[in-house]
Write a protein that holds these residues in place. Structure first.
Motif, PDB file in Angstrom:
ATOM      1  N   ILE A  46       4.208  44.202  42.170  1.00 55.61           N
ATOM      2  CA  ILE A  46       3.821  44.828  43.441  1.00 55.61           C
ATOM      3  C   ILE A  46       2.307  44.992  43.504  1.00 55.61           C
ATOM      4  N   ARG A  47       1.705  45.447  42.416  1.00 51.95           N
ATOM      5  CA  ARG A  47       0.256  45.690  42.406  1.00 51.95           C
ATOM      6  C   ARG A  47      -0.554  44.397  42.471  1.00 51.95           C
ATOM      7  N   GLY A  72       0.113  42.228  44.699  1.00 46.55           N
ATOM      8  CA  GLY A  72       0.120  41.850  46.110  1.00 46.55           C
ATOM      9  C   GLY A  72       1.429  41.245  46.578  1.00 46.55           C
ATOM     10  N   SER A  87      -0.499  46.363  54.498  1.00 46.84           N
ATOM     11  CA  SER A  87      -0.954  45.140  53.838  1.00 46.84           C
ATOM     12  C   SER A  87      -1.768  44.258  54.782  1.00 46.84           C
ATOM     13  N   SER A 101      -0.475  48.540  47.821  1.00 46.28           N
ATOM     14  CA  SER A 101       0.477  48.431  46.711  1.00 46.28           C
ATOM     15  C   SER A 101       0.904  49.798  46.200  1.00 46.28           C
ATOM     16  N   TYR A 117       3.920  51.332  47.948  1.00 47.53           N
ATOM     17  CA  TYR A 117       5.241  50.873  47.533  1.00 47.53           C
ATOM     18  C   TYR A 117       5.647  51.473  46.188  1.00 47.53           C
TER      19      TYR A 117
END
Length: 240
Positions: free
Chosen positions: A109-110, A112, A120, A131, A134
């Motif tokens: 997730i981090r 992207g 985003s 990120s 989420y």
């Protein structure tokens, strides 16, 4: 209008954020006053039920721009898999994510993973900020009793889904994604299918999910599922 000070976004974004929901009782006369009374913030969003189109120009006149439409649908049955989909489905499995798999999800997730939500797509937010939202959301849902499940394709971790039981007959499918290296092998259908199948196995009669108009893939997948439209809202936002 219902206004919430989204204090959790201070953790996620490092910003002061307010979120407003327009109600069916709001009129042009009162809504303008309520919008102008929202405290100064770094970021403010307004959700407008899709049927109240007469209020869009008022919201825009207050400096808010359209970001996305959120569609919430309910799944009550799953179509049978046949042919190539059935063969592909045999290679896809899911299980409750381990601590290591949870960290792997956060890592992807981090990097992207999500690209279609309004955070985003907004150039004024960094990759780290969008990120973090989420990762923070997943953590909050787990604290509320949600379940993060790992998806595997031929034994390899390929994605995840996040669900939470609402009551004895209803579940919410909150978030699901495939990792980038698996996004072009025909598995997109299964990130949702596996989540709904799990919920039904646990006794759910209905499973609700929400997706953005910016996410064409999610719209296409749900067009092939037995869904019932629950609601649609326009989302407007502005930076302070």
């Amino acid at each position: 209008m219902q206004l919430v000070h989204a204090t959790w976004e201070q953790r996620n974004l490092g910003l002061n954020v307010y979120e407003a929901d327009v109600t069916v009782d709001d009129t042009r006369e009162n809504l303008g006053l309520e919008i102008n009374a929202i405290p100064q913030a770094d970021y403010t969003s307004i959700k407008l039920p899709a049927g109240q189109v007469d209020l869009t120009s008022l919201i825009e006149a207050c400096g808010f721009g359209f970001r996305e439409m959120l569609t919430t649908v309910e799944v009550t049955t799953l179509p049978a898999l046949d042919g190539p989909m059935a063969r592909l489905g045999k290679a896809v499995t899911s299980h409750l994510a381990t601590a290591a798999e949870r960290e792997a999800v956060y890592h992807v997730i981090r990097q992207g993973l999500f690209e279609t939500d309004r955070f985003s797509l907004d150039p004024r937010f960094t990759l780290a900020q969008s990120s973090n939202r989420y990762c923070g959301w997943i953590g909050d849902e787990l604290a509320r009793g949600g379940e993060l499940h790992a998806l595997e394709f031929k034994g390899q971790l390929c994605g995840f889904f996040l669900v939470r039981k609402l009551d004895e007959s209803r579940y919410a499918s909150l978030l699901a994604a495939l990792f980038p290296k698996f996004q072009h092998v025909g598995l997109g259908y299964f990130i949702n299918y596996m989540a709904y199948a799990y919920c039904f196995e646990k006794g759910a009669k209905r499973v609700a999910t929400t997706y953005s108009s910016n996410n064409v893939g999610a719209a296409n997948i749900h067009a092939h599922l037995s869904t019932r439209l629950l609601s649609q809202v326009y989302v407007y936002a502005k930076h302070g």
